[in-house]
Motif scaffolding. Structure first.
Motif, PDB file in Angstrom:
ATOM      1  N   GLN A 156      46.273  40.229  11.089  1.00 62.02           N
ATOM      2  CA  GLN A 156      47.610  39.793  11.605  1.00 62.02           C
ATOM      3  C   GLN A 156      48.258  38.540  10.802  1.00 62.02           C
ATOM      4  O   GLN A 156      49.237  38.181  11.468  1.00 62.02           O
ATOM      5  CB  GLN A 156      47.339  39.516  12.993  1.00 62.02           C
ATOM      6  N   GLY A 157      47.563  38.152   9.867  1.00 57.20           N
ATOM      7  CA  GLY A 157      47.980  36.883   9.277  1.00 57.20           C
ATOM      8  C   GLY A 157      47.711  35.557   9.711  1.00 57.20           C
ATOM      9  O   GLY A 157      48.161  34.720   9.387  1.00 57.20           O
ATOM     10  N   GLN A 192      39.631  35.989   0.212  1.00 59.04           N
ATOM     11  CA  GLN A 192      39.678  36.966  -0.621  1.00 59.04           C
ATOM     12  C   GLN A 192      39.890  38.242  -0.300  1.00 59.04           C
ATOM     13  O   GLN A 192      40.749  38.794  -1.304  1.00 59.04           O
ATOM     14  CB  GLN A 192      37.993  36.755  -1.488  1.00 59.04           C
ATOM     15  N   MET A 193      39.537  38.486   0.771  1.00 57.78           N
ATOM     16  CA  MET A 193      39.657  40.083   1.147  1.00 57.78           C
ATOM     17  C   MET A 193      41.259  40.101   1.647  1.00 57.78           C
ATOM     18  O   MET A 193      41.923  41.200   1.561  1.00 57.78           O
ATOM     19  CB  MET A 193      38.927  40.490   2.150  1.00 57.78           C
ATOM     20  N   LEU A 215      41.525  49.606   1.450  1.00 55.52           N
ATOM     21  CA  LEU A 215      41.590  48.761   2.723  1.00 55.52           C
ATOM     22  C   LEU A 215      40.353  49.121   3.542  1.00 55.52           C
ATOM     23  O   LEU A 215      40.160  50.205   3.730  1.00 55.52           O
ATOM     24  CB  LEU A 215      43.024  48.725   3.509  1.00 55.52           C
ATOM     25  N   ALA A 216      39.737  47.907   4.099  1.00 54.75           N
ATOM     26  CA  ALA A 216      38.502  48.282   4.893  1.00 54.75           C
ATOM     27  C   ALA A 216      39.265  47.871   6.335  1.00 54.75           C
ATOM     28  O   ALA A 216      39.790  46.772   6.641  1.00 54.75           O
ATOM     29  CB  ALA A 216      37.595  47.156   4.540  1.00 54.75           C
ATOM     30  N   ASP A 217      38.604  48.663   7.246  1.00 54.06           N
ATOM     31  CA  ASP A 217      38.946  48.185   8.789  1.00 54.06           C
ATOM     32  C   ASP A 217      37.960  48.944   9.526  1.00 54.06           C
ATOM     33  O   ASP A 217      36.975  49.849   9.150  1.00 54.06           O
ATOM     34  CB  ASP A 217      40.087  48.821   9.211  1.00 54.06           C
ATOM     35  N   GLY A 261      40.742  45.041   0.252  1.00 56.66           N
ATOM     36  CA  GLY A 261      41.477  44.200   1.260  1.00 56.66           C
ATOM     37  C   GLY A 261      41.182  44.572   2.701  1.00 56.66           C
ATOM     38  O   GLY A 261      40.321  45.438   3.203  1.00 56.66           O
ATOM     39  N   LEU A 262      41.759  43.993   3.909  1.00 53.70           N
ATOM     40  CA  LEU A 262      41.653  44.015   5.254  1.00 53.70           C
ATOM     41  C   LEU A 262      42.799  44.937   5.652  1.00 53.70           C
ATOM     42  O   LEU A 262      44.150  44.577   5.305  1.00 53.70           O
ATOM     43  CB  LEU A 262      41.308  42.861   5.889  1.00 53.70           C
ATOM     44  N   GLY A 263      42.583  46.279   6.309  1.00 50.18           N
ATOM     45  CA  GLY A 263      43.954  46.611   6.763  1.00 50.18           C
ATOM     46  C   GLY A 263      43.666  48.276   6.802  1.00 50.18           C
ATOM     47  O   GLY A 263      42.489  48.854   6.690  1.00 50.18           O
TER      48      GLY A 263
END
Length: 352
Positions: free
Chosen positions: A140-141, A173-174, A181-183, A228-230
């Motif tokens: 969410q930043g 980093q991610m 994207l990883a979640d 990344g994340l998401g």
């Protein structure tokens, strides 16, 4: 191991609902095809209709279905259910053994039940859930320090270390990466981590699998570190498909996957995807199917290296003697998956 030839003693234990046999011996009722604990409250079958098992997996392989009243595949269900509900209600809580005692549970019993069922202790699962809270904040930043505090980690270094152990990268980093994207996704059999881009799933694992960090790091390296994340639209689709699949409403094999492995490993994984739901194979069966009948050990190793649980159904592989063998997601999940798919296939056959 109990003497399964002592029919009279076992039947007497069934009539008495003797808890000493719980988790050690199961009874299959030949007339109904139902598998029960000896402590099941259901009406007792006639002795000639009883079949005794010291491994529920053998009963499942013979076509018996788990009883819905006594749930013979679920050891310690009340304790596990209580603590999972508590964890869901307070995902950010820092649990301790003192908290378990306050709820009326023996910490050593809880540790044994959770490790046998989930491959990790309840306290480790609670830490993973707190880490999940931090990952949600990062997506969410939120600043790393805010995510750390929201997740209940006392130190930034502890949060970063836990994050790196799981994902192979530091949080910052991610967050700066794109592409795949990883979640987390939630399923009826527990939380899973998925890595997906717009076209393929690259990884799908239950979060408590011990080899998950190594698998995540390997996939990240194969993708050039661009994880990344998401979520992608495919992540959302996979979550819907898996919930339907684990609720017995559909198959999961139609999800597009990218098989990251050697030529031999990909050949094994492709053969796994050809096993129909409701059926099982041995490692020897797989070796013969790919034209390498002497490569049984290599086939078993490829099966263990699978990083796409459920959609590459390595859970459909059992021992040549019909017994369940190792499954990284936990033997309890393997038993449930095979039982679920057997029921799904039977219903489909009855309709058509």
């Amino acid at each position: 191991m109990r003497d399964l030839t002592d029919h009279d003693s076992l039947y007497a234990a069934l009539l008495a609902r003797d808890p000493a046999y719980d988790g050690r011996v199961w009874v299959g009722v030949a007339t109904t095809g139902i598998l029960c604990r000896l402590t099941c409250p259901a009406r007792k079958p006639h002795p000639e209709n009883c079949r005794w098992f010291d491994d529920p997996a053998i009963a499942l392989a013979q076509g018996f279905r788990p009883c819905r009243r006594c749930d013979p595949l679920d050891e310690g269900a009340p304790v596990v259910a209580d603590l999972l509900a508590a964890l869901k209600a307070e995902p950010g809580r820092r649990w301790s053994e003192r908290d378990l005692v306050a709820r009326g549970h023996d910490p050593s019993t809880v540790r044994r039940l959770f490790r046998r069922r989930f491959g990790q202790s309840f306290l480790a699962m609670a830490r993973a859930e707190r880490l999940r809270q931090g990952v949600t904040m990062l997506k969410q930043g939120a600043p790393v320090i805010e995510a750390q505090l929201d997740a209940g980690f006392e130190s930034a270094s502890g949060f970063r270390a836990a994050f790196r152990r799981l994902f192979g990268h530091a949080p910052q980093q991610m967050r700066e990466q794109g592409g795949a994207l990883a979640d987390w996704i939630d399923t009826p059999l527990g939380a899973m981590i998925v890595i997906a881009d717009d076209t393929h799933l690259h990884l799908l694992e239950f979060v408590e699998r011990k080899a998950l960090p190594a698998g995540l790091a390997r996939i990240s390296a194969l993708l050039g570190g661009q994880v990344g994340l998401g979520r992608t639209p495919l992540t959302d689709r996979a979550e819907v498909v898996l919930v339907d699949y684990l609720s017995g409403r559909r198959e999961a094999a139609d999800l597009p996957v990218k098989l990251h492995g050697t030529d031999f490993q990909r050949k094994v994984w492709q053969e796994l995807r050809r096993i129909p739901p409701g059926e099982t194979r041995s490692y020897g069966d797989l070796a013969r199917a790919i034209g390498a009948p002497r490569a049984v050990r290599a086939v078993a190793a490829a099966n263990a290296a699978n990083r796409l649980a459920l959609v590459v159904p390595c859970h459909r592989v059992i021992g040549a003697d019909g017994r369940m063998q190792g499954y990284a997601g936990g033997l309890w999940r393997k038993q449930r998956l095979i039982a679920l798919e057997a029921e799904w296939a039977a219903n489909l056959s009855a309709k058509g």
